[in-house]
Design a protein around this motif. Structure first.
Motif, PDB file in Angstrom:
ATOM      1  N   ALA A  56     161.502 -16.383 153.408  1.00 56.06           N
ATOM      2  CA  ALA A  56     162.182 -16.199 154.698  1.00 56.06           C
ATOM      3  C   ALA A  56     162.941 -14.879 154.731  1.00 56.06           C
ATOM      4  O   ALA A  56     162.953 -14.185 155.760  1.00 56.06           O
ATOM      5  CB  ALA A  56     163.134 -17.365 154.952  1.00 56.06           C
ATOM      6  N   ILE A  57     163.555 -14.515 153.611  1.00 51.70           N
ATOM      7  CA  ILE A  57     164.258 -13.230 153.537  1.00 51.70           C
ATOM      8  C   ILE A  57     163.274 -12.076 153.669  1.00 51.70           C
ATOM      9  O   ILE A  57     163.508 -11.104 154.403  1.00 51.70           O
ATOM     10  CB  ILE A  57     165.054 -13.131 152.223  1.00 51.70           C
ATOM     11  CG1 ILE A  57     166.270 -14.073 152.267  1.00 51.70           C
ATOM     12  CG2 ILE A  57     165.511 -11.692 151.965  1.00 51.70           C
ATOM     13  CD1 ILE A  57     167.001 -14.195 150.946  1.00 51.70           C
ATOM     14  N   ARG A  58     162.151 -12.172 152.973  1.00 48.19           N
ATOM     15  CA  ARG A  58     161.143 -11.111 153.064  1.00 48.19           C
ATOM     16  C   ARG A  58     160.572 -11.017 154.472  1.00 48.19           C
ATOM     17  O   ARG A  58     160.274  -9.909 154.954  1.00 48.19           O
ATOM     18  CB  ARG A  58     160.027 -11.358 152.046  1.00 48.19           C
ATOM     19  CG  ARG A  58     160.472 -11.216 150.593  1.00 48.19           C
ATOM     20  CD  ARG A  58     159.277 -11.159 149.648  1.00 48.19           C
ATOM     21  NE  ARG A  58     158.492 -12.392 149.680  1.00 48.19           N
ATOM     22  CZ  ARG A  58     158.679 -13.427 148.881  1.00 48.19           C
ATOM     23  NH1 ARG A  58     159.665 -13.421 147.992  1.00 48.19           N
ATOM     24  NH2 ARG A  58     157.897 -14.496 148.964  1.00 48.19           N
ATOM     25  N   ALA A  59     160.431 -12.150 155.153  1.00 47.73           N
ATOM     26  CA  ALA A  59     159.888 -12.154 156.518  1.00 47.73           C
ATOM     27  C   ALA A  59     160.791 -11.405 157.487  1.00 47.73           C
ATOM     28  O   ALA A  59     160.322 -10.904 158.513  1.00 47.73           O
ATOM     29  CB  ALA A  59     159.691 -13.593 157.001  1.00 47.73           C
ATOM     30  N   GLU A  60     162.086 -11.317 157.135  1.00 50.83           N
ATOM     31  CA  GLU A  60     163.025 -10.579 157.980  1.00 50.83           C
ATOM     32  C   GLU A  60     163.238  -9.147 157.487  1.00 50.83           C
ATOM     33  O   GLU A  60     164.173  -8.466 157.913  1.00 50.83           O
ATOM     34  CB  GLU A  60     164.349 -11.318 158.058  1.00 50.83           C
ATOM     35  CG  GLU A  60     164.249 -12.648 158.808  1.00 50.83           C
ATOM     36  CD  GLU A  60     165.596 -13.174 159.255  1.00 50.83           C
ATOM     37  OE1 GLU A  60     166.634 -12.544 158.947  1.00 50.83           O
ATOM     38  OE2 GLU A  60     165.608 -14.218 159.938  1.00 50.83           O
ATOM     39  N   GLY A  61     162.392  -8.707 156.570  1.00 51.24           N
ATOM     40  CA  GLY A  61     162.462  -7.324 156.106  1.00 51.24           C
ATOM     41  C   GLY A  61     163.280  -7.117 154.856  1.00 51.24           C
ATOM     42  O   GLY A  61     163.442  -5.974 154.400  1.00 51.24           O
ATOM     43  N   GLY A  62     163.804  -8.198 154.270  1.00 53.25           N
ATOM     44  CA  GLY A  62     164.586  -8.077 153.056  1.00 53.25           C
ATOM     45  C   GLY A  62     163.723  -8.113 151.811  1.00 53.25           C
ATOM     46  O   GLY A  62     162.503  -8.316 151.868  1.00 53.25           O
ATOM     47  N   SER A  63     164.367  -7.929 150.680  1.00 53.89           N
ATOM     48  CA  SER A  63     163.679  -7.932 149.394  1.00 53.89           C
ATOM     49  C   SER A  63     164.236  -9.084 148.563  1.00 53.89           C
ATOM     50  O   SER A  63     165.441  -9.133 148.288  1.00 53.89           O
ATOM     51  CB  SER A  63     163.898  -6.597 148.675  1.00 53.89           C
ATOM     52  OG  SER A  63     163.272  -6.584 147.408  1.00 53.89           O
ATOM     53  N   ALA A  64     163.371 -10.015 148.168  1.00 56.15           N
ATOM     54  CA  ALA A  64     163.853 -11.198 147.457  1.00 56.15           C
ATOM     55  C   ALA A  64     162.751 -11.808 146.613  1.00 56.15           C
ATOM     56  O   ALA A  64     161.562 -11.681 146.930  1.00 56.15           O
ATOM     57  CB  ALA A  64     164.381 -12.235 148.451  1.00 56.15           C
ATOM     58  N   GLU A  65     163.149 -12.474 145.544  1.00 56.71           N
ATOM     59  CA  GLU A  65     162.230 -13.217 144.704  1.00 56.71           C
ATOM     60  C   GLU A  65     162.931 -14.464 144.186  1.00 56.71           C
ATOM     61  O   GLU A  65     164.170 -14.522 144.116  1.00 56.71           O
ATOM     62  CB  GLU A  65     161.737 -12.372 143.533  1.00 56.71           C
ATOM     63  CG  GLU A  65     162.838 -11.969 142.558  1.00 56.71           C
ATOM     64  CD  GLU A  65     162.312 -11.110 141.412  1.00 56.71           C
ATOM     65  OE1 GLU A  65     161.665 -11.688 140.506  1.00 56.71           O
ATOM     66  OE2 GLU A  65     162.564  -9.885 141.436  1.00 56.71           O
ATOM     67  N   ALA A  66     162.147 -15.453 143.828  1.00 58.08           N
ATOM     68  CA  ALA A  66     162.687 -16.704 143.300  1.00 58.08           C
ATOM     69  C   ALA A  66     162.653 -16.684 141.776  1.00 58.08           C
ATOM     70  O   ALA A  66     161.737 -16.141 141.162  1.00 58.08           O
ATOM     71  CB  ALA A  66     161.883 -17.880 143.827  1.00 58.08           C
ATOM     72  N   LEU A  67     163.680 -17.307 141.174  1.00 57.53           N
ATOM     73  CA  LEU A  67     163.758 -17.429 139.726  1.00 57.53           C
ATOM     74  C   LEU A  67     164.128 -18.876 139.387  1.00 57.53           C
ATOM     75  O   LEU A  67     165.306 -19.220 139.286  1.00 57.53           O
ATOM     76  CB  LEU A  67     164.807 -16.471 139.152  1.00 57.53           C
ATOM     77  CG  LEU A  67     165.007 -16.497 137.626  1.00 57.53           C
ATOM     78  CD1 LEU A  67     163.740 -16.048 136.906  1.00 57.53           C
ATOM     79  CD2 LEU A  67     166.195 -15.625 137.215  1.00 57.53           C
ATOM     80  N   PRO A  68     163.126 -19.739 139.234  1.00 54.21           N
ATOM     81  CA  PRO A  68     163.424 -21.136 138.914  1.00 54.21           C
ATOM     82  C   PRO A  68     164.064 -21.266 137.529  1.00 54.21           C
ATOM     83  O   PRO A  68     163.520 -20.762 136.545  1.00 54.21           O
ATOM     84  CB  PRO A  68     162.056 -21.812 138.952  1.00 54.21           C
ATOM     85  CG  PRO A  68     161.175 -20.881 139.738  1.00 54.21           C
ATOM     86  CD  PRO A  68     161.691 -19.507 139.427  1.00 54.21           C
ATOM     87  N   LEU A  69     165.206 -21.904 137.468  1.00 49.93           N
ATOM     88  CA  LEU A  69     165.869 -22.161 136.193  1.00 49.93           C
ATOM     89  C   LEU A  69     166.947 -23.221 136.381  1.00 49.93           C
ATOM     90  O   LEU A  69     167.377 -23.491 137.498  1.00 49.93           O
ATOM     91  CB  LEU A  69     166.480 -20.883 135.596  1.00 49.93           C
ATOM     92  CG  LEU A  69     167.488 -20.068 136.414  1.00 49.93           C
ATOM     93  CD1 LEU A  69     168.882 -20.684 136.423  1.00 49.93           C
ATOM     94  CD2 LEU A  69     167.587 -18.644 135.883  1.00 49.93           C
ATOM     95  N   ASP A  70     167.357 -23.798 135.284  1.00 44.39           N
ATOM     96  CA  ASP A  70     168.456 -24.762 135.267  1.00 44.39           C
ATOM     97  C   ASP A  70     169.628 -24.094 134.562  1.00 44.39           C
ATOM     98  O   ASP A  70     169.592 -23.869 133.349  1.00 44.39           O
ATOM     99  CB  ASP A  70     168.027 -26.031 134.516  1.00 44.39           C
ATOM    100  CG  ASP A  70     169.117 -27.093 134.474  1.00 44.39           C
ATOM    101  OD1 ASP A  70     170.240 -26.828 134.954  1.00 44.39           O
ATOM    102  OD2 ASP A  70     168.846 -28.187 133.952  1.00 44.39           O
ATOM    103  N   VAL A  71     170.672 -23.758 135.318  1.00 46.09           N
ATOM    104  CA  VAL A  71     171.800 -23.029 134.721  1.00 46.09           C
ATOM    105  C   VAL A  71     172.480 -23.835 133.621  1.00 46.09           C
ATOM    106  O   VAL A  71     173.167 -23.261 132.764  1.00 46.09           O
ATOM    107  CB  VAL A  71     172.832 -22.605 135.780  1.00 46.09           C
ATOM    108  CG1 VAL A  71     172.243 -21.568 136.728  1.00 46.09           C
ATOM    109  CG2 VAL A  71     173.387 -23.805 136.547  1.00 46.09           C
ATOM    110  N   ALA A  72     172.326 -25.164 133.636  1.00 41.70           N
ATOM    111  CA  ALA A  72     172.946 -25.993 132.607  1.00 41.70           C
ATOM    112  C   ALA A  72     172.232 -25.886 131.262  1.00 41.70           C
ATOM    113  O   ALA A  72     172.793 -26.252 130.233  1.00 41.70           O
ATOM    114  CB  ALA A  72     172.987 -27.452 133.062  1.00 41.70           C
ATOM    115  N   ASP A  73     171.002 -25.387 131.264  1.00 38.06           N
ATOM    116  CA  ASP A  73     170.270 -25.121 130.026  1.00 38.06           C
ATOM    117  C   ASP A  73     170.635 -23.703 129.600  1.00 38.06           C
ATOM    118  O   ASP A  73     169.979 -22.727 129.972  1.00 38.06           O
ATOM    119  CB  ASP A  73     168.767 -25.267 130.263  1.00 38.06           C
ATOM    120  CG  ASP A  73     167.945 -25.143 128.977  1.00 38.06           C
ATOM    121  OD1 ASP A  73     168.444 -24.529 128.011  1.00 38.06           O
ATOM    122  OD2 ASP A  73     166.811 -25.637 128.954  1.00 38.06           O
TER     123      ASP A  73
END
Length: 254
Positions: A56-73
């Motif tokens: 959705a961010i990229r669709a509005e012209g932004g730059s973004a990527e997802a980083l799946p992780l569990d911060v508790a690990d």
């Protein structure tokens, strides 16, 4: 006459990490930083949710990527954050709450809240700070704390403990990291309408009590925090560290 110039709120060419970025405050933070020109890395356990948000961010012209992780690990999250970095800004937002009257708090409640709100937040910030130091980045770390890091609240003894801890950690971090040009501050919202608070605010009596304490007379919205987050991450806040920015509608004014 040469007039003073307002420092820029733009983040062009910078990289930002936001934890708990799939919804609520984290999603608002990611959208705000991306709109200011940052490349935003959205981190959370919910891979599908952060992938959708990044798209959705990229669709509005932004730059973004997802980083799946569990911060508790701690080990796995630290390795992934290090590999994805370095970053110029961190919005350390992942958190939880298990409201209960003090006599009813269980060790499981205590451990779950402290593990995410304090332990995970501490080591996420450490991983980001180490990356900044290794590459000479004068960056900004923003811990999403709470007004409850400054006052007490019924049925929130563990949550308050976790947020008061974050306030103390922030001040100590600010001292340790200032020689490296790294700023550390907290953002302290009042009750914001998000998926996490919706179950609590669905109780009419609880909501009425909350509204009575918010002097401006309304619940907060994610949009109420986006400007504050951008400010703390931008050059407009370069002399601000070890501080708390309260966006609480006047809750803590008395």
């Amino acid at each position: 006459m040469d007039l003073p110039r307002t420092p820029s709120f733009r983040l062009d060419g910078r990289r930002a990490l936001v934890t708990g970025a799939g919804r609520g405050i984290g999603l608002g933070a990611a959208a705000a930083l991306a709109a200011a020109g940052a490349h935003v890395v959205l981190a959370a356990r919910s891979a599908a949710e952060i992938e959708e948000a990044a798209a959705a961010i990229r669709a509005e012209g932004g730059s973004a990527e997802a980083l799946p992780l569990d911060v508790a690990d701690i080990a796995d999250a630290g390795a992934k954050i290090t590999a994805a970095g370095p970053f110029h800004a961190l919005v350390n937002n992942a958190g939880t709450n298990r409201p209960a009257a003090f006599p009813d708090v269980t060790p499981e409640d205590f451990d779950a809240v402290m593990a995410l709100n304090v332990r995970a937040a501490f080591f996420v910030a450490q991983a980001v700070a180490r990356g900044m130091m290794a590459t000479g980045i004068s960056g900004a770390i923003v811990h999403v704390s709470s007004q409850m890091g400054h006052v007490g609240g019924a049925r929130r003894s563990v949550y308050c403990a976790s947020k008061w801890a974050i306030e103390g950690i922030t001040r100590a971090m600010a001292i340790d990291l200032a020689p490296h040009g790294i700023r550390v501050n907290t953002l302290c919202p009042t009750f914001i309408e998000t998926p996490m608070t919706q179950p609590f605010l669905a109780d009419a009596g609880f909501k009425a009590n909350v509204l009575e304490k918010i002097k401006l007379g309304r619940l907060g919205q994610v949009e109420d925090l986006m400007g504050a987050i951008l400010f703390l991450c931008s050059d407009a806040a370069t002399l601000m560290t070890g501080s708390s920015l309260l966006v609480d509608g006047g809750w803590t004014a008395e």
